[in-house]
Design a protein around this motif. Structure first.
Motif, PDB file in Angstrom:
ATOM      1  N   PHE A   1       0.811  -1.224   0.000  1.00 31.75           N
ATOM      2  CA  PHE A   1       0.000   0.000   0.000  1.00 31.75           C
ATOM      3  C   PHE A   1       0.839   1.266   0.000  1.00 31.75           C
ATOM      4  O   PHE A   1       0.367   2.313  -0.438  1.00 31.75           O
ATOM      5  N   ASP A   2       2.096   1.200   0.460  1.00 33.68           N
ATOM      6  CA  ASP A   2       2.925   2.418   0.409  1.00 33.68           C
ATOM      7  C   ASP A   2       3.303   2.788  -1.031  1.00 33.68           C
ATOM      8  O   ASP A   2       3.796   3.881  -1.290  1.00 33.68           O
TER       9      ASP A   2
ATOM     10  N   CYS B   1      -5.756   4.136  -3.194  1.00 32.95           N
ATOM     11  CA  CYS B   1      -6.135   3.422  -1.962  1.00 32.95           C
ATOM     12  C   CYS B   1      -7.612   3.653  -1.657  1.00 32.95           C
ATOM     13  O   CYS B   1      -8.328   2.715  -1.281  1.00 32.95           O
TER      14      CYS B   1
ATOM     15  N   ASN C   1       4.147  -1.779   5.663  1.00 36.37           N
ATOM     16  CA  ASN C   1       4.220  -0.515   4.930  1.00 36.37           C
ATOM     17  C   ASN C   1       5.321   0.345   5.545  1.00 36.37           C
ATOM     18  O   ASN C   1       5.320   0.599   6.758  1.00 36.37           O
TER      19      ASN C   1
ATOM     20  N   ALA D   1       2.724   8.271  -4.894  1.00 32.72           N
ATOM     21  CA  ALA D   1       2.609   7.276  -3.816  1.00 32.72           C
ATOM     22  C   ALA D   1       2.444   7.914  -2.442  1.00 32.72           C
ATOM     23  O   ALA D   1       2.972   8.997  -2.170  1.00 32.72           O
ATOM     24  N   LEU D   2       1.752   7.206  -1.559  1.00 36.63           N
ATOM     25  CA  LEU D   2       1.622   7.659  -0.169  1.00 36.63           C
ATOM     26  C   LEU D   2       2.926   7.440   0.600  1.00 36.63           C
ATOM     27  O   LEU D   2       3.195   8.131   1.583  1.00 36.63           O
TER      28      LEU D   2
ATOM     29  N   ALA E   1       1.338   6.018   4.190  1.00 35.38           N
ATOM     30  CA  ALA E   1       0.307   5.055   3.797  1.00 35.38           C
ATOM     31  C   ALA E   1      -0.528   4.562   4.988  1.00 35.38           C
ATOM     32  O   ALA E   1      -1.760   4.563   4.932  1.00 35.38           O
TER      33      ALA E   1
ATOM     34  N   HIS F   1      -2.941   7.080   6.333  1.00 37.07           N
ATOM     35  CA  HIS F   1      -4.026   7.329   5.371  1.00 37.07           C
ATOM     36  C   HIS F   1      -5.038   6.187   5.428  1.00 37.07           C
ATOM     37  O   HIS F   1      -6.254   6.419   5.466  1.00 37.07           O
TER      38      HIS F   1
END
Ligand SMILES: C[S@@+](CC[C@H](N)C(=O)[O-])C[C@H]1O[C@@H](n2cnc3c(N)ncnc32)[C@H](O)[C@@H]1O
Length: 265
Positions: free
Chosen positions: A114-115, A122, A141, A175-176, A180, A183
């Motif tokens: 997810f990162d 997302c 992450n 990207a986060l 991540a 979030h």
């Protein structure tokens, strides 16, 4: 498509396995065990199957797994290593979250995934899961923290530039990166999930020197791309770091977090 190196995934797997938060793995396992059998787990961004290798031993016999990735060579490597007993392999680009194969899925798992995603990506994916009240276990992450036992004056600048690079587009929008987990927590809470988060820190010592060296080498291009450090400065920093990876106090910690989100209702 940006390729993920199977060798890098192999090097990180044992350290990932030790880093995973045990209490969250227990809660994940209980959740799957409590579903009407046989439960199906969908692992997204599966790579060569590291999440399956870590988690399947904790789940009841008969649990079905669906392993999904967009990279055919990683999927082929996963299938070769794991076989097909109780496991389906699905090639799918998660840029289309609506097309995820979710039939019968009790919970989605993902590790080191997810990162890489943007906030918009997302949010879309979580929206699809929430519409079916499917749980999520999103482990490992990266959280932006790298600390070496033996400090060097450029450490903070190298890590800051690496973290800036972690925010660039990895194929799923800007990207986060280190943001991540936070979030995901905010979004999942708003979607009526009970969210638990715990650190899953890589502790890299002498025995993990090969991973350490690959990690260090992997920092160079991103940091050069950000461009606030001169190549000579990075070269000098790198020479210092490489000289100690197999020595006394040569280790480092790399921060990650695991997240488990279970539907409240
Ligand atoms: C850092 S790797 C982690 C792999 C594996 N979960 C592990 O822990 O070893 C990220 C994975 O996400 C996959 N991936 C990245 N973007 C994707 C996309 N758009 N659709 C499907 N898979 C994707 C990559 O192919 C890669 O296998």
């Amino acid at each position: 498509m940006s390729g993920f190196d199977a060798k890098w995934l192999r090097l990180r797997e044992p350290v990932d396995g030790l880093a995973r938060d045990v209490a969250l793995v227990d809660a994940f396992s209980r959740y799957v065990a409590d579903r009407a059998p046989p439960a199906t787990v969908l692992d997204i961004g599966c790579g060569t199957g590291s999440t399956y290798r870590s988690l399947s031993q904790h789940l009841p016999a008969g649990t079905n797994w669906r392993l999904l990735d967009y990279d055919p060579s990683l999927l082929a490597a996963a299938e070769k290593q794991l076989g097909t007993d109780g496991i389906e392999f699905v090639r799918h680009d998660l840029n289309q979250p609506d097309g995820m194969p979710l039939d019968g899925v009790a919970i989605v798992t993902a590790s080191a995934f997810f990162d890489l995603g943007s906030a918009a990506f997302c949010d879309r994916l979580l929206g699809v899961l929430a519409a079916r009240r499917i749980g999520l276990y999103a482990a490992l992450n990266y959280d932006g923290r790298v600390e070496w036992q033996r400090p060097h004056p450029l450490d903070q600048r190298v890590v800051a530039d690496f973290n800036r690079h972690q925010l660039t587009d990895k194929g799923l929008g800007p990207a986060l990166g280190p943001n991540a987990t936070e979030h995901l927590r905010t979004k999942l809470d708003a979607l009526s999930y009970d969210v638990s988060i715990a650190p899953s820190v890589w502790r890299i010592g002498r025995d993990e020197a090969d991973l350490h060296i690959a990690f260090l080498r992997g920092l160079v291009d991103p940091v050069l791309e950000i461009g606030t450090l001169q190549p000579e400065e990075i070269g000098e920093w790198m020479a210092f770091r490489l000289a100690y990876v197999r020595g006394e106090r040569g280790g480092c910690e790399v921060g990650h977090h695991d997240l488990l989100a279970l539907p409240r209702d």
